[in-house]
Design an enzyme around this catalytic site. Structure first.
Site, PDB file in Angstrom:
ATOM      1  N   GLY A 111      40.173  41.360  41.208  1.00  0.00           N
ATOM      2  CA  GLY A 111      39.666  40.313  42.100  1.00  0.00           C
ATOM      3  C   GLY A 111      40.503  39.043  41.984  1.00  0.00           C
ATOM      4  N   HIS A 112      40.853  38.661  40.750  1.00  0.00           N
ATOM      5  CA  HIS A 112      41.704  37.478  40.568  1.00  0.00           C
ATOM      6  C   HIS A 112      43.080  37.705  41.198  1.00  0.00           C
ATOM      7  CE1 HIS A 112      38.984  36.881  36.938  1.00  0.00           C
ATOM      8  NE2 HIS A 112      38.883  35.726  37.556  1.00  0.00           N
ATOM      9  N   ASP A 167      31.352  34.215  43.701  1.00  0.00           N
ATOM     10  CA  ASP A 167      30.608  33.026  43.252  1.00  0.00           C
ATOM     11  C   ASP A 167      30.333  32.170  44.488  1.00  0.00           C
ATOM     12  OD1 ASP A 167      30.668  33.358  40.248  1.00  0.00           O
ATOM     13  OD2 ASP A 167      32.783  33.518  40.725  1.00  0.00           O
ATOM     14  N   SER A 207      34.077  41.397  37.865  1.00  0.00           N
ATOM     15  CA  SER A 207      33.729  40.187  37.125  1.00  0.00           C
ATOM     16  C   SER A 207      34.293  40.311  35.716  1.00  0.00           C
ATOM     17  CB  SER A 207      32.199  40.050  37.038  1.00  0.00           C
ATOM     18  OG  SER A 207      31.847  39.105  36.039  1.00  0.00           O
TER      19      SER A 207
END
Ligand code: PAF
Length: 276
Positions: free
Chosen positions: A32-33, A148, A183
């Site tokens: 995801g990052h 988020d 996450s």
């Protein structure tokens, strides 16, 4: 990719750059990052990523001490993408050389609901460090993940209200093949918990289907999803159907909605959301 720890060196490296694209992270990087840094590259250059586990955004009983600190692996993962020019990885002493007396105070109606209700002080800590990082990097755009969701809205509102010259770009949530939102905290899950964890997304996706099919009793839908999680051994903190724009309660209009949830599975707290 140059790794920089000092603010003065970062400023020197970025002098006269006016198209900087920035991705703030706390490390423990996952796919995801990596999607965030590619989105940044599509919006500007040079690309700066940061890794800083921000003590201000952790409560006394939260996971600051056990939060993954995997700097060498993170550097290797970023280098392999070949899109990040600078990694800013300051120490706590560099970013907070004196007690951080000046803090950002998010408004109650956005900062003290949902995540803010269950993590008092969280958004004050997030916005304070994000403001400070934006001040160090001075990017034209900064990329935040929709995982988020409330953080994205809070940071965007902060930039708007303080007239900061940074545009906040949103990136879709990256998911594992079984739906679990990626996450850094997923690595806390044991094998049985990892198998159970996708239920959070499944409940939110089912809720979205019911709304698409015409269901409009939002409190009942929220309660059903929370009960389903509890019956499977979770400790739900909230399941909430809100307006995408400001996380206010739906008022029967046509405003786009988002369903958000936070729940504990064993000792791990997971959050997720789906736009409707
Ligand atoms: O989302 C995160 O990783 C953090 O909250 C952030 C935005 C890097 C601030 O510490």
């Amino acid at each position: 990719m140059k790794v920089i720890q000092r603010i003065a060196e970062l400023r020197h490296a970025l002098r006269q750059q006016d198209r900087v694209a920035f991705v703030p992270t706390m490390g423990g990087l996952h796919a995801g990052h990596l999607a965030l840094v590619h989105t940044a590259r599509a919006h500007g250059a040079p690309v700066v990523a940061s890794i800083f586990v921000n003590p201000l955004q952790f409560g006394a009983n939260e996971d600051f001490d056990r939060y993954p600190r995997t700097l060498d692996e993170d550097i290797a993962a970023l280098r392999a993408q070949n899109v990040v020019d600078i990694l800013f990885a300051p120490t706590v002493a560099e970013l907070y050389p004196e007690p951080q007396g000046f803090r950002v105070q998010p408004p109650d109606d956005l900062g003290n609901i949902l995540e803010g209700e269950f993590r008092p002080g969280f958004f004050g800590g997030v916005t304070t460090v994000v403001l400070k990082l934006l001040s160090c990097v001075q990017p034209r755009i900064a990329v935040f993940g929709k995982k988020d969701y409330q953080q994205l809205l809070v940071v965007r509102a902060m930039c708007r209200q303080f007239a900061l010259p940074t545009e906040i770009v949103a990136c879709e949530t990256a998911r594992e093949p079984d739906g679990l939102a990626m996450s850094s905290r997923n690595r806390y899950l044991d094998a049985a918990e990892r198998a159970e964890a996708p239920r959070l997304y499944r409940e939110l996706a089912a809720l979205r289907e019911r709304i698409h099919a015409g269901a409009r009793d939002f409190p009942a839908l929220e309660a059903q999803a929370a009960q389903a999680l509890a019956a499977a051994g979770w400790q739900p903190e909230y399941v909430a159907i809100r307006r995408q724009e400001d996380l206010g309660r739906p008022d029967g209009g046509a405003a786009p909605l988002v369903a958000l949830a936070a729940a504990r599975l064993g000792t791990t707290r997971l959050i997720d959301n789906v736009e409707i």
